[in-house]
Scaffold this motif. Structure first.
Motif, PDB file in Angstrom:
ATOM      1  N   GLY A   1       0.814  -1.212   0.000  1.00 57.60           N
ATOM      2  CA  GLY A   1       0.000   0.000   0.000  1.00 57.60           C
ATOM      3  C   GLY A   1       0.845   1.257   0.000  1.00 57.60           C
ATOM      4  N   GLY A   2       1.893   1.266   0.799  1.00 61.83           N
ATOM      5  CA  GLY A   2       2.777   2.416   0.847  1.00 61.83           C
ATOM      6  C   GLY A   2       3.522   2.619  -0.452  1.00 61.83           C
ATOM      7  N   ALA A   3       4.003   1.510  -1.041  1.00 61.66           N
ATOM      8  CA  ALA A   3       4.716   1.596  -2.318  1.00 61.66           C
ATOM      9  C   ALA A   3       3.789   2.121  -3.405  1.00 61.66           C
ATOM     10  CB  ALA A   3       5.270   0.225  -2.704  1.00 61.66           C
ATOM     11  N   TRP A   4       2.541   1.640  -3.397  1.00 62.44           N
ATOM     12  CA  TRP A   4       1.576   2.098  -4.391  1.00 62.44           C
ATOM     13  C   TRP A   4       1.300   3.591  -4.242  1.00 62.44           C
ATOM     14  CZ3 TRP A   4      -3.440   4.092  -3.858  1.00 62.44           C
ATOM     15  CH2 TRP A   4      -4.152   4.207  -5.057  1.00 62.44           C
ATOM     16  N   ALA A   5       1.116   4.051  -2.993  1.00 64.36           N
ATOM     17  CA  ALA A   5       0.862   5.470  -2.757  1.00 64.36           C
ATOM     18  C   ALA A   5       2.039   6.316  -3.242  1.00 64.36           C
ATOM     19  CB  ALA A   5       0.624   5.715  -1.266  1.00 64.36           C
ATOM     20  N   ALA A   6       3.259   5.849  -2.968  1.00 67.22           N
ATOM     21  CA  ALA A   6       4.446   6.589  -3.393  1.00 67.22           C
ATOM     22  C   ALA A   6       4.505   6.707  -4.911  1.00 67.22           C
ATOM     23  CB  ALA A   6       5.708   5.903  -2.866  1.00 67.22           C
ATOM     24  N   LYS A   7       4.168   5.627  -5.611  1.00 72.07           N
ATOM     25  CA  LYS A   7       4.206   5.646  -7.072  1.00 72.07           C
ATOM     26  C   LYS A   7       3.141   6.581  -7.638  1.00 72.07           C
ATOM     27  CE  LYS A   7       4.609   2.699 -11.150  1.00 72.07           C
ATOM     28  NZ  LYS A   7       3.943   3.686 -12.008  1.00 72.07           N
ATOM     29  N   VAL A   8       1.935   6.518  -7.081  1.00 67.26           N
ATOM     30  CA  VAL A   8       0.858   7.391  -7.549  1.00 67.26           C
ATOM     31  C   VAL A   8       1.247   8.857  -7.378  1.00 67.26           C
ATOM     32  CG1 VAL A   8      -1.484   8.177  -7.041  1.00 67.26           C
ATOM     33  CG2 VAL A   8      -1.008   5.743  -7.193  1.00 67.26           C
ATOM     34  N   ILE A   9       1.764   9.196  -6.205  1.00 63.92           N
ATOM     35  CA  ILE A   9       2.133  10.591  -5.935  1.00 63.92           C
ATOM     36  C   ILE A   9       3.298  11.018  -6.821  1.00 63.92           C
ATOM     37  CG2 ILE A   9       3.075  12.141  -4.183  1.00 63.92           C
ATOM     38  CD1 ILE A   9       1.480  10.495  -2.110  1.00 63.92           C
ATOM     39  N   SER A  10       4.285  10.143  -6.969  1.00 63.97           N
ATOM     40  CA  SER A  10       5.448  10.480  -7.808  1.00 63.97           C
ATOM     41  C   SER A  10       5.047  10.677  -9.255  1.00 63.97           C
ATOM     42  CB  SER A  10       6.498   9.366  -7.704  1.00 63.97           C
ATOM     43  OG  SER A  10       7.016   9.260  -6.395  1.00 63.97           O
ATOM     44  N   ASP A  11       4.180   9.794  -9.764  1.00 60.41           N
ATOM     45  CA  ASP A  11       3.746   9.911 -11.161  1.00 60.41           C
ATOM     46  C   ASP A  11       2.877  11.149 -11.373  1.00 60.41           C
ATOM     47  OD1 ASP A  11       5.136   7.627 -11.739  1.00 60.41           O
ATOM     48  OD2 ASP A  11       3.385   6.317 -11.866  1.00 60.41           O
ATOM     49  N   ALA A  12       2.037  11.458 -10.382  1.00 60.30           N
ATOM     50  CA  ALA A  12       1.195  12.652 -10.491  1.00 60.30           C
ATOM     51  C   ALA A  12       2.064  13.908 -10.492  1.00 60.30           C
ATOM     52  CB  ALA A  12       0.201  12.699  -9.331  1.00 60.30           C
ATOM     53  N   ARG A  13       3.085  13.913  -9.667  1.00 63.74           N
ATOM     54  CA  ARG A  13       4.007  15.050  -9.617  1.00 63.74           C
ATOM     55  C   ARG A  13       4.755  15.188 -10.944  1.00 63.74           C
ATOM     56  NH1 ARG A  13       7.335  14.631  -4.505  1.00 63.74           N
ATOM     57  NH2 ARG A  13       8.139  12.790  -5.587  1.00 63.74           N
ATOM     58  N   ASP A  14       5.161  14.053 -11.517  1.00 64.43           N
ATOM     59  CA  ASP A  14       5.862  14.080 -12.805  1.00 64.43           C
ATOM     60  C   ASP A  14       4.943  14.604 -13.903  1.00 64.43           C
ATOM     61  OD1 ASP A  14       8.161  13.209 -14.613  1.00 64.43           O
ATOM     62  OD2 ASP A  14       6.504  12.029 -15.448  1.00 64.43           O
ATOM     63  N   PHE A  15       3.668  14.169 -13.879  1.00 59.76           N
ATOM     64  CA  PHE A  15       2.705  14.637 -14.874  1.00 59.76           C
ATOM     65  C   PHE A  15       2.525  16.144 -14.771  1.00 59.76           C
ATOM     66  CE2 PHE A  15      -1.673  15.628 -16.143  1.00 59.76           C
ATOM     67  CZ  PHE A  15      -1.695  15.095 -17.420  1.00 59.76           C
ATOM     68  N   TYR A  16       2.435  16.651 -13.534  1.00 61.05           N
ATOM     69  CA  TYR A  16       2.276  18.093 -13.324  1.00 61.05           C
ATOM     70  C   TYR A  16       3.480  18.861 -13.867  1.00 61.05           C
ATOM     71  CZ  TYR A  16       2.025  22.542 -10.824  1.00 61.05           C
ATOM     72  OH  TYR A  16       2.003  23.875 -10.511  1.00 61.05           O
ATOM     73  N   LYS A  17       4.673  18.333 -13.585  1.00 65.05           N
ATOM     74  CA  LYS A  17       5.886  19.000 -14.071  1.00 65.05           C
ATOM     75  C   LYS A  17       5.933  19.000 -15.592  1.00 65.05           C
ATOM     76  CE  LYS A  17       8.716  17.958 -10.004  1.00 65.05           C
ATOM     77  NZ  LYS A  17       9.851  17.159  -9.485  1.00 65.05           N
ATOM     78  N   ARG A  18       5.497  17.900 -16.193  1.00 65.56           N
ATOM     79  CA  ARG A  18       5.491  17.822 -17.661  1.00 65.56           C
ATOM     80  C   ARG A  18       4.527  18.848 -18.242  1.00 65.56           C
ATOM     81  NH1 ARG A  18       2.708  15.082 -21.565  1.00 65.56           N
ATOM     82  NH2 ARG A  18       1.489  13.870 -20.069  1.00 65.56           N
ATOM     83  N   MET A  19       3.357  19.002 -17.613  1.00 64.41           N
ATOM     84  CA  MET A  19       2.396  19.980 -18.094  1.00 64.41           C
ATOM     85  C   MET A  19       2.926  21.409 -17.942  1.00 64.41           C
ATOM     86  SD  MET A  19      -0.280  18.418 -19.310  1.00 64.41           S
ATOM     87  CE  MET A  19       0.997  17.371 -20.026  1.00 64.41           C
ATOM     88  N   ARG A  20       3.805  21.608 -16.965  1.00 64.79           N
ATOM     89  CA  ARG A  20       4.386  22.938 -16.755  1.00 64.79           C
ATOM     90  C   ARG A  20       5.622  23.179 -17.613  1.00 64.79           C
ATOM     91  NH1 ARG A  20       3.081  25.502 -11.919  1.00 64.79           N
ATOM     92  NH2 ARG A  20       4.325  27.212 -12.818  1.00 64.79           N
ATOM     93  N   GLY A  21       5.978  22.193 -18.438  1.00 61.60           N
ATOM     94  CA  GLY A  21       7.113  22.359 -19.328  1.00 61.60           C
ATOM     95  C   GLY A  21       8.463  22.158 -18.679  1.00 61.60           C
ATOM     96  N   ARG A  22       8.488  21.389 -17.590  1.00 63.09           N
ATOM     97  CA  ARG A  22       9.761  21.129 -16.889  1.00 63.09           C
ATOM     98  C   ARG A  22      10.709  20.338 -17.788  1.00 63.09           C
ATOM     99  NH1 ARG A  22      10.616  20.086 -11.312  1.00 63.09           N
ATOM    100  NH2 ARG A  22      12.848  19.846 -10.932  1.00 63.09           N
ATOM    101  N   ASP A  23      12.002  20.595 -17.656  1.00 59.59           N
ATOM    102  CA  ASP A  23      13.018  19.923 -18.453  1.00 59.59           C
ATOM    103  C   ASP A  23      12.882  18.405 -18.344  1.00 59.59           C
ATOM    104  OD1 ASP A  23      15.678  19.970 -19.930  1.00 59.59           O
ATOM    105  OD2 ASP A  23      16.210  18.832 -18.134  1.00 59.59           O
ATOM    106  N   GLU A  24      12.832  17.734 -19.500  1.00 51.00           N
ATOM    107  CA  GLU A  24      12.595  16.295 -19.523  1.00 51.00           C
ATOM    108  C   GLU A  24      13.701  15.508 -18.826  1.00 51.00           C
ATOM    109  OE1 GLU A  24      11.493  12.751 -22.728  1.00 51.00           O
ATOM    110  OE2 GLU A  24      11.839  14.806 -23.401  1.00 51.00           O
TER     111      GLU A  24
END
Length: 208
Positions: A154-177
């Motif tokens: 459960g903890g690993a899953w939560a970490a992945k969801v949050i990390s991926d959501a953060r990455d998606f947000y950064k991508r939408m903001r044009g963060r360096d790939e």
């Protein structure tokens, strides 16, 4: 209470008080899974097309296809579209409930670990903001993921969801790939049990 969380709880009450509760619950979950697949398919197509100004079309298409499957599909589309993290935990816990003999214990443990993992991730982010230390972000990313994953699936899953959501947000903001990929590498390192000190910057205070 979040609207979608309320709706799923209300649906469960209806299911539990109806003669065909198992059929209703099973149909809802099946539609939700298919709706999630519709959303993912739209996202994959959007990435493949890589077409300027096409994001709104694919968002609308994914939600439309999911909603056609019924209440479960519409609910899944709403959850994914608004990133309601804790509602996702509840849905996944329902799946565990109907596929496990000791469902109550396992679902409860998964939810507890997921909530704890989310707190670990939040604490790492708070410490990163507080430290405000140059080149420390990868260390805190790895530490948060490591602490969360140590709690269990459960903890690993939560970490992945949050990390991926953060990455998606950064991508939408044009963060360096390249920087985004480096962040995700640190996330995976921590989730895999790696020592976060691999990314620890020189002279970062010991309290962190």
């Amino acid at each position: 209470m979040k609207f979608c969380t309320f709706m799923i709880l209300f649906s469960l009450v209806l299911c539990a008080t109806a003669d065909n509760w198992f059929s209703d619950a099973g149909r809802f979950i099946a539609d939700a899974f298919q709706g999630a697949r519709d959303m993912y398919q739209a996202y994959s197509d959007m990435r493949e097309a890589n077409w300027k100004d096409s994001d709104k079309y694919f968002h609308a298409r994914g939600n439309y296809d999911a909603a056609k499957r019924g209440p479960g599909g519409a609910w899944a589309a709403e959850v994914i579209s608004t990133m309601k993290f804790f509602t996702c935990i509840f849905l996944l816990s329902l799946v565990l409930c109907v596929t496990s003999d000791n469902w109550a214990r396992r679902a409860g443990k998964f939810m507890k670990d997921a909530f704890g993992g989310a707190k670990d991730m939040a604490r790492a982010y708070t410490d990163m903001r507080e430290a405000n230390w140059k080149h420390s972000d990868k260390y805190f990313h790895a530490r948060g993921n490591r602490d969360a994953a140590q709690r269990g699936p459960g903890g690993a899953w939560a970490a992945k969801v949050i990390s991926d959501a953060r990455d998606f947000y950064k991508r939408m903001r044009g963060r360096d790939e390249a920087d985004r990929h480096a962040d995700q590498e640190a996330n995976r390192w921590g989730r895999g049990g790696g020592d976060p000190n691999r990314y620890r910057p020189k002279n970062l205070p010991e309290k962190y």
